[in-house]
Design an enzyme around this catalytic site. Structure first.
Site, short mmCIF file in Angstrom:
data_model
loop_
_atom_site.label_atom_id
_atom_site.label_comp_id
_atom_site.label_asym_id
_atom_site.label_seq_id
_atom_site.Cartn_x
_atom_site.Cartn_y
_atom_site.Cartn_z
N GLU A 196 0.84 -1.19 0.00
CA GLU A 196 0.00 0.00 0.00
C GLU A 196 0.87 1.24 0.00
O GLU A 196 1.93 1.26 0.61
CB GLU A 196 -0.90 0.00 1.24
CG GLU A 196 -1.65 -1.31 1.43
CD GLU A 196 -2.35 -1.43 2.78
OE1 GLU A 196 -2.40 -0.41 3.52
OE2 GLU A 196 -2.83 -2.52 3.10
N GLU A 289 -8.99 6.34 4.49
CA GLU A 289 -9.21 5.57 5.72
C GLU A 289 -8.90 6.46 6.90
O GLU A 289 -7.97 7.28 6.85
CB GLU A 289 -8.30 4.34 5.74
CG GLU A 289 -8.36 3.54 7.03
CD GLU A 289 -7.31 2.45 7.10
OE1 GLU A 289 -7.21 1.77 8.14
OE2 GLU A 289 -6.55 2.28 6.10
#
Length: 375
Positions: A196, A289
């Site tokens: 990521e 997020e």
């Protein structure tokens, strides 16, 4: 509370989640330095030290002595990708290189990479590049994770890319807010592998693998970029929108997963530490997020710009020109199969698809967190 929150930072981030090999490694999936032993100390292999204008101390470390090589699964150094996806843009197609404050005071020599010294407290301005890996922990309990993401799954993926607008969202102490790309293999959940990359803003209260000084999974090869160094400039509400362009792609010749920023190859996750991705990923996600740690009401931590998606360009978080590298190693536009806003009263998204503009396939996302509608 305001004093703590003003220590927050926007940072560039790299992540790796490697559940499959946790039993193999002494410290799980991230070889993490002894925090108390190494806080504020010069890194092993330091050739030169630079102090930035915001008070950060950067060690230029011999590339062969970076923390990645303390990991027994990482043995060799690859300086550049040996293969690229078909259709990957040329360097001249990217915007100018990001400005990092530390480079105003010097450059790391050839054969070294910059590593930020670990400190418990920093008196720095609020915009930084950052890195993180698995085995993170938080100063306070994490009560919730919330997401606003779009995804493509249903095929085999050798990478993903996108342009992510960089903002400075408010974060409460112990929380973080990030925007990133996830490249995931989750067919076998106990053996989940994911790499990521994106930007993160946190309050310096989070601990764990947030930079190369603590982690030994990511191999950095580029001396221009400091993981943990400030991003300049950031987007301004109803003004200029600034972005980072990220690509993650698999080297066809050796299975390493490369990360590039603004067209520069920064480094790679060795294939040896992500065996679940050996045959490619089965899903890709883009978006935001947050974590929250308040037990009494929803966190005030913001996502994206801190504004909802309906406000649109220059006001909301934006991820544009999103795409994947397919099983034939060809770049193409993403075909979104899922949209997730886990709590749309707090953070939402608006997927626009490809409308024939220079935004390509894109979406807006974000929100303010705690409010009358988000109790």
């Amino acid at each position: 509370m305001a004093t703590e929150n003003h220590r927050a930072v926007v940072s560039f981030s790299i992540f790796v989640l490697i559940a499959v090999i946790m039993p193999i490694l002494r410290h799980g999936s991230c070889v993490e330095a002894d925090k108390h032993k190494h806080l504020g100390l010069k890194h092993k292999g330091t050739v030169k030290t630079i102090k930035s204008g915001d008070g950060d101390v950067i060690d230029c470390v011999d590339i062969y002595k970076q923390p990645a090589f303390d990991n027994p699964l990482i043995k060799d150094l690859q300086m550049e990708p040996s293969s690229y996806p078909n259709g990957m843009n040329k360097m001249e197609d990217f915007p100018p290189e990001l400005i990092q404050d530390w480079r105003k005071n010097g450059e790391c020599p050839e054969g070294t990479i910059p590593i930020l010294r670990i400190r418990t407290h920093r008196r720095s301005p609020p915009v930084h590049l950052h890195g993180r890996q698995l085995n993170h922990s938080f100063a306070g309990p994490v009560v919730l994770h919330q997401y606003a993401t779009v995804s493509e799954r249903g095929s085999t993926y050798r990478g993903a890319y996108g342009s992510i607008s960089v903002w400075e969202p408010w974060t409460e102490a112990s929380d973080f807010s990030l925007s990133q790309i996830w490249v995931v293999q989750d067919h076998d959940p106990p053996n989940l592998n994911t790499v990521e990359a994106g930007w993160i803003r946190d309050s310096y209260r989070t601990t764990g693998c947030y930079d190369l000084g603590r982690c030994g999974g990511f191999v950095q090869t580029n001396r221009r970029f400091l993981i943990g160094g400030r991003i300049e400039p950031i987007s301004v509400y109803n003004g200029q929108t600034n972005e980072i362009i990220i690509s993650i792609f698999k080297d066809s010749n050796n299975g390493n997963w490369w990360l590039s920023l603004q067209g520069f190859a920064i480094g790679y996750w060795p294939g040896s530490i992500v065996p679940g991705l050996a045959n490619g990923a089965n899903a890709v996600h883009w978006g935001g997020e947050i974590t929250g740690s308040r037990p009494d009401h929803h966190t005030t931590t913001q996502m994206g710009s801190g504004h909802f998606s309906f406000e649109g360009f220059g006001k909301s978080g934006l991820v544009k020109n999103i795409g994947v590298v397919d099983s034939s190693n060809i770049q193409r536009d993403a075909v979104i199969t899922n949209q997730l806003a886990s709590n749309p009263k707090c953070y939402d998204l608006n997927y626009q698809g490809n409308m024939g503009t220079n935004f390509g396939s894109h979406f807006y996302y974000g929100g303010p967190g705690y409010s009358a509608q988000c109790p």
